[in-house]
Scaffold this motif. Structure first.
Motif, PDB file in Angstrom:
ATOM      1  N   GLN A  22      23.191 -30.968   7.184  1.00  7.25           N
ATOM      2  CA  GLN A  22      23.647 -30.275   5.980  1.00  7.25           C
ATOM      3  C   GLN A  22      23.409 -31.077   4.696  1.00  7.25           C
ATOM      4  OE1 GLN A  22      25.080 -27.022   5.759  1.00  7.25           O
ATOM      5  NE2 GLN A  22      24.048 -27.111   7.737  1.00  7.25           N
ATOM      6  N   LEU A  23      23.190 -32.361   4.841  1.00  8.07           N
ATOM      7  CA  LEU A  23      23.107 -33.213   3.642  1.00  8.07           C
ATOM      8  C   LEU A  23      22.051 -32.773   2.635  1.00  8.07           C
ATOM      9  CD1 LEU A  23      23.757 -36.819   5.003  1.00  8.07           C
ATOM     10  CD2 LEU A  23      25.254 -35.400   3.566  1.00  8.07           C
ATOM     11  N   PRO A  24      20.846 -32.374   3.091  1.00 13.45           N
ATOM     12  CA  PRO A  24      19.844 -32.001   2.088  1.00 13.45           C
ATOM     13  C   PRO A  24      20.314 -30.894   1.144  1.00 13.45           C
ATOM     14  CG  PRO A  24      18.814 -32.264   4.235  1.00 13.45           C
ATOM     15  CD  PRO A  24      20.295 -32.343   4.461  1.00 13.45           C
ATOM     16  N   ASP A  25      21.240 -30.050   1.609  1.00 11.36           N
ATOM     17  CA  ASP A  25      21.708 -28.952   0.755  1.00 11.36           C
ATOM     18  C   ASP A  25      22.710 -29.397  -0.303  1.00 11.36           C
ATOM     19  OD1 ASP A  25      20.146 -27.212   2.137  1.00 11.36           O
ATOM     20  OD2 ASP A  25      21.768 -26.412   3.382  1.00 11.36           O
ATOM     21  N   VAL A  26      23.273 -30.602  -0.141  1.00 11.67           N
ATOM     22  CA  VAL A  26      24.264 -31.048  -1.142  1.00 11.67           C
ATOM     23  C   VAL A  26      23.795 -32.289  -1.899  1.00 11.67           C
ATOM     24  CG1 VAL A  26      26.272 -30.035   0.015  1.00 11.67           C
ATOM     25  CG2 VAL A  26      25.602 -32.400   0.544  1.00 11.67           C
ATOM     26  N   MET A  27      22.574 -32.754  -1.611  1.00 14.23           N
ATOM     27  CA  MET A  27      22.083 -33.969  -2.287  1.00 14.23           C
ATOM     28  C   MET A  27      20.937 -33.615  -3.229  1.00 14.23           C
ATOM     29  SD  MET A  27      22.025 -36.607   0.964  1.00 14.23           S
ATOM     30  CE  MET A  27      21.801 -38.185   0.126  1.00 14.23           C
ATOM     31  N   THR A  28      20.977 -34.178  -4.420  1.00 18.12           N
ATOM     32  CA  THR A  28      19.849 -34.044  -5.347  1.00 18.12           C
ATOM     33  C   THR A  28      18.706 -34.936  -4.842  1.00 18.12           C
ATOM     34  OG1 THR A  28      20.665 -35.891  -6.659  1.00 18.12           O
ATOM     35  CG2 THR A  28      21.386 -33.685  -7.344  1.00 18.12           C
ATOM     36  N   PRO A  29      17.486 -34.705  -5.297  1.00 15.77           N
ATOM     37  CA  PRO A  29      16.416 -35.640  -4.966  1.00 15.77           C
ATOM     38  C   PRO A  29      16.819 -37.050  -5.413  1.00 15.77           C
ATOM     39  CG  PRO A  29      15.524 -33.689  -6.020  1.00 15.77           C
ATOM     40  CD  PRO A  29      17.012 -33.589  -6.121  1.00 15.77           C
ATOM     41  N   ASN A  30      16.541 -38.023  -4.586  1.00 14.19           N
ATOM     42  CA  ASN A  30      16.898 -39.429  -4.856  1.00 14.19           C
ATOM     43  C   ASN A  30      18.389 -39.738  -4.741  1.00 14.19           C
ATOM     44  OD1 ASN A  30      14.252 -40.474  -5.342  1.00 14.19           O
ATOM     45  ND2 ASN A  30      14.284 -39.377  -7.301  1.00 14.19           N
ATOM     46  N   ALA A  31      19.177 -38.771  -4.323  1.00 14.77           N
ATOM     47  CA  ALA A  31      20.613 -39.037  -4.134  1.00 14.77           C
ATOM     48  C   ALA A  31      20.802 -40.101  -3.048  1.00 14.77           C
ATOM     49  CB  ALA A  31      21.330 -37.750  -3.723  1.00 14.77           C
ATOM     50  N   LEU A  32      21.913 -40.816  -3.153  1.00 12.28           N
ATOM     51  CA  LEU A  32      22.245 -41.848  -2.165  1.00 12.28           C
ATOM     52  C   LEU A  32      23.249 -41.314  -1.153  1.00 12.28           C
ATOM     53  CD1 LEU A  32      22.785 -45.028  -4.399  1.00 12.28           C
ATOM     54  CD2 LEU A  32      20.708 -44.335  -3.166  1.00 12.28           C
ATOM     55  N   LEU A  33      23.105 -41.793   0.070  1.00 16.71           N
ATOM     56  CA  LEU A  33      24.136 -41.598   1.096  1.00 16.71           C
ATOM     57  C   LEU A  33      24.650 -42.986   1.466  1.00 16.71           C
ATOM     58  CD1 LEU A  33      25.725 -40.083   3.319  1.00 16.71           C
ATOM     59  CD2 LEU A  33      23.762 -40.460   4.819  1.00 16.71           C
ATOM     60  N   ILE A  34      25.959 -43.175   1.383  1.00 19.85           N
ATOM     61  CA  ILE A  34      26.579 -44.466   1.690  1.00 19.85           C
ATOM     62  C   ILE A  34      27.594 -44.238   2.802  1.00 19.85           C
ATOM     63  CG2 ILE A  34      27.950 -46.373   0.752  1.00 19.85           C
ATOM     64  CD1 ILE A  34      26.887 -45.394  -2.061  1.00 19.85           C
ATOM     65  N   VAL A  35      27.362 -44.894   3.932  1.00 17.69           N
ATOM     66  CA  VAL A  35      28.249 -44.706   5.090  1.00 17.69           C
ATOM     67  C   VAL A  35      28.820 -46.061   5.482  1.00 17.69           C
ATOM     68  CG1 VAL A  35      28.427 -43.984   7.489  1.00 17.69           C
ATOM     69  CG2 VAL A  35      26.977 -42.689   5.916  1.00 17.69           C
ATOM     70  N   TYR A  36      30.145 -46.129   5.500  1.00 14.78           N
ATOM     71  CA  TYR A  36      30.859 -47.364   5.886  1.00 14.78           C
ATOM     72  C   TYR A  36      31.476 -47.164   7.269  1.00 14.78           C
ATOM     73  CZ  TYR A  36      34.565 -50.793   6.210  1.00 14.78           C
ATOM     74  OH  TYR A  36      35.393 -51.792   6.648  1.00 14.78           O
ATOM     75  N   GLY A  37      31.426 -48.203   8.090  1.00 17.62           N
ATOM     76  CA  GLY A  37      32.117 -48.145   9.370  1.00 17.62           C
ATOM     77  C   GLY A  37      31.483 -49.064  10.389  1.00 17.62           C
ATOM     78  N   LEU A  85      17.887 -47.780   2.763  1.00 17.14           N
ATOM     79  CA  LEU A  85      17.618 -48.791   1.734  1.00 17.14           C
ATOM     80  C   LEU A  85      18.251 -50.125   2.081  1.00 17.14           C
ATOM     81  CD1 LEU A  85      18.297 -46.997  -1.687  1.00 17.14           C
ATOM     82  CD2 LEU A  85      16.131 -47.253  -0.456  1.00 17.14           C
ATOM     83  N   ALA A  86      19.421 -50.078   2.707  1.00 22.80           N
ATOM     84  CA  ALA A  86      20.145 -51.330   2.952  1.00 22.80           C
ATOM     85  C   ALA A  86      21.167 -51.124   4.060  1.00 22.80           C
ATOM     86  CB  ALA A  86      20.857 -51.779   1.677  1.00 22.80           C
ATOM     87  N   ASP A  87      21.484 -52.221   4.718  1.00 22.26           N
ATOM     88  CA  ASP A  87      22.478 -52.215   5.796  1.00 22.26           C
ATOM     89  C   ASP A  87      23.309 -53.478   5.595  1.00 22.26           C
ATOM     90  OD1 ASP A  87      23.883 -52.272   8.144  1.00 22.26           O
ATOM     91  OD2 ASP A  87      22.137 -52.402   9.462  1.00 22.26           O
ATOM     92  N   HIS A  88      24.398 -53.331   4.823  1.00 23.74           N
ATOM     93  CA  HIS A  88      25.183 -54.497   4.407  1.00 23.74           C
ATOM     94  C   HIS A  88      26.230 -54.865   5.454  1.00 23.74           C
ATOM     95  CE1 HIS A  88      23.701 -54.279   0.258  1.00 23.74           C
ATOM     96  NE2 HIS A  88      23.805 -52.983   0.375  1.00 23.74           N
ATOM     97  N   PRO A  89      26.313 -56.124   5.844  1.00 23.72           N
ATOM     98  CA  PRO A  89      27.437 -56.545   6.688  1.00 23.72           C
ATOM     99  C   PRO A  89      28.729 -56.522   5.871  1.00 23.72           C
ATOM    100  CG  PRO A  89      26.099 -58.449   6.057  1.00 23.72           C
ATOM    101  CD  PRO A  89      25.426 -57.240   5.482  1.00 23.72           C
ATOM    102  N   MET A  90      29.803 -56.074   6.517  1.00 28.73           N
ATOM    103  CA  MET A  90      31.111 -55.994   5.844  1.00 28.73           C
ATOM    104  C   MET A  90      32.137 -56.710   6.715  1.00 28.73           C
ATOM    105  SD  MET A  90      30.318 -54.193   3.150  1.00 28.73           S
ATOM    106  CE  MET A  90      31.861 -53.652   2.412  1.00 28.73           C
ATOM    107  N   PRO A  91      33.305 -57.019   6.139  1.00 32.40           N
ATOM    108  CA  PRO A  91      34.335 -57.698   6.944  1.00 32.40           C
ATOM    109  C   PRO A  91      34.691 -56.913   8.207  1.00 32.40           C
ATOM    110  CG  PRO A  91      34.926 -57.704   4.620  1.00 32.40           C
ATOM    111  CD  PRO A  91      33.713 -56.825   4.744  1.00 32.40           C
ATOM    112  N   ALA A  92      35.200 -57.632   9.190  1.00 36.70           N
ATOM    113  CA  ALA A  92      35.711 -57.056  10.442  1.00 36.70           C
ATOM    114  C   ALA A  92      34.637 -56.276  11.197  1.00 36.70           C
ATOM    115  CB  ALA A  92      36.934 -56.175  10.169  1.00 36.70           C
ATOM    116  N   ASN A  93      33.409 -56.799  11.193  1.00 42.50           N
ATOM    117  CA  ASN A  93      32.314 -56.213  11.984  1.00 42.50           C
ATOM    118  C   ASN A  93      31.999 -54.770  11.620  1.00 42.50           C
ATOM    119  OD1 ASN A  93      32.032 -58.611  13.725  1.00 42.50           O
ATOM    120  ND2 ASN A  93      34.102 -58.032  14.358  1.00 42.50           N
ATOM    121  N   ASN A  94      32.169 -54.447  10.348  1.00 49.30           N
ATOM    122  CA  ASN A  94      31.750 -53.143   9.858  1.00 49.30           C
ATOM    123  C   ASN A  94      30.446 -53.286   9.091  1.00 49.30           C
ATOM    124  OD1 ASN A  94      33.946 -51.210  10.608  1.00 49.30           O
ATOM    125  ND2 ASN A  94      35.166 -52.785   9.588  1.00 49.30           N
ATOM    126  N   ARG A  95      29.832 -52.151   8.768  1.00 50.43           N
ATOM    127  CA  ARG A  95      28.593 -52.139   7.991  1.00 50.43           C
ATOM    128  C   ARG A  95      28.754 -51.151   6.841  1.00 50.43           C
ATOM    129  NH1 ARG A  95      25.737 -56.306  10.125  1.00 50.43           N
ATOM    130  NH2 ARG A  95      23.993 -55.550   8.870  1.00 50.43           N
TER     131      ARG A  95
END
Ligand code: SAM
Length: 210
Positions: A129-144, A191-201
């Motif tokens: 469903q994401l393409p229907d709610v994202m503008t061109p070049n929009a970012l998706l940021i997922v934490y977990g 674009l990126a996969d950032h390490p976060m505290p407590a073994n999250n990304r």
């Protein structure tokens, strides 16, 4: 941001409170400051208690932060937003990824700690469903938490996964390669996969412009 849920939490259950959301909001915000510097409108999927929406919208006043979640979480999110009184947090949307989705495009989508709670079919639906709610070049940021190469990245994530599956078999930590495959099918590139505290990304994708 001064979050006052603890005080209210003692006297009323109007303010659902997540200790994890309170803990992880500051390190996530440090990333969001940079990632969302030139963004205007963020759709948050699975806002949960609403703590992240308040924390991030208050710190990033140039953004319109659109919280959303399934029906049962909307009263709590509304309570947090009303308490904060920010002018960049519209009323939260009813959004179960199974649909219907908003008929509006955002230049960023944010979701924290949701992909291991949704069933895998719902994760597929989320990305489709994401393409229907994202503008061109929009970012998706997922934490977990994510697995890598089919393996847990820490004993604590393995324990967490076992607890999730014991409480509901459809839940479980996803492998980043499986999730990225869905993202690519949706026209997103990582674009990126950032390490976060407590073994999250914190994983960032951009929607390709064409
Ligand atoms: C562990 S909570 C995380 C909440 C919040 N994002 C946070 O980080 O504190 C998981 C969230 O995913 C949401 N969720 C689960 N299944 C969903 C679905 N099918 N559609 C939309 N949200 C869903 C839940 O309602 C809940 O708010």
């Amino acid at each position: 941001v001064r979050l006052r849920a603890r005080r209210h939490f003692r006297v009323t259950d109007r303010f659902p409170f997540s200790a994890a959301a309170q803990r992880n909001a500051p390190p996530i915000l440090e990333l969001l400051r940079e990632l969302l510097r030139d963004r205007f409108e963020v759709l948050e999927v699975g806002s949960g208690t609403g703590q992240h929406a308040v924390h991030f919208a208050a710190a990033l006043p140039h953004l319109r932060w659109q919280a959303s979640d399934r029906a049962e979480n909307l009263p709590g999110i509304r309570a947090w937003l009303a308490e904060a009184g920010l002018d960049n947090t519209p009323d939260p949307l009813l959004l179960d990824v199974n649909g219907p989705w908003p008929r509006h495009r955002f230049d960023a989508v944010y979701s924290a700690n949701t992909l291991h709670i949704m069933s895998w079919e719902e994760v597929i639906r989320f990305f489709s469903q994401l393409p229907d709610v994202m503008t061109p070049n929009a970012l998706l940021i997922v934490y977990g938490p994510f697995n890598r190469d089919g393996a847990f990245t820490s004993p604590s994530n393995a324990d967490f996964d076992a607890a999730l599956r014991a409480s509901a078999p459809h839940m479980g930590i996803r492998d980043i390669a499986d999730v990225d495959a869905l993202a690519q099918q949706a026209g997103l590139e990582m674009l990126a996969d950032h390490p976060m505290p407590a073994n999250n990304r914190c994983v960032v994708w951009r929607r390709r412009s064409a």
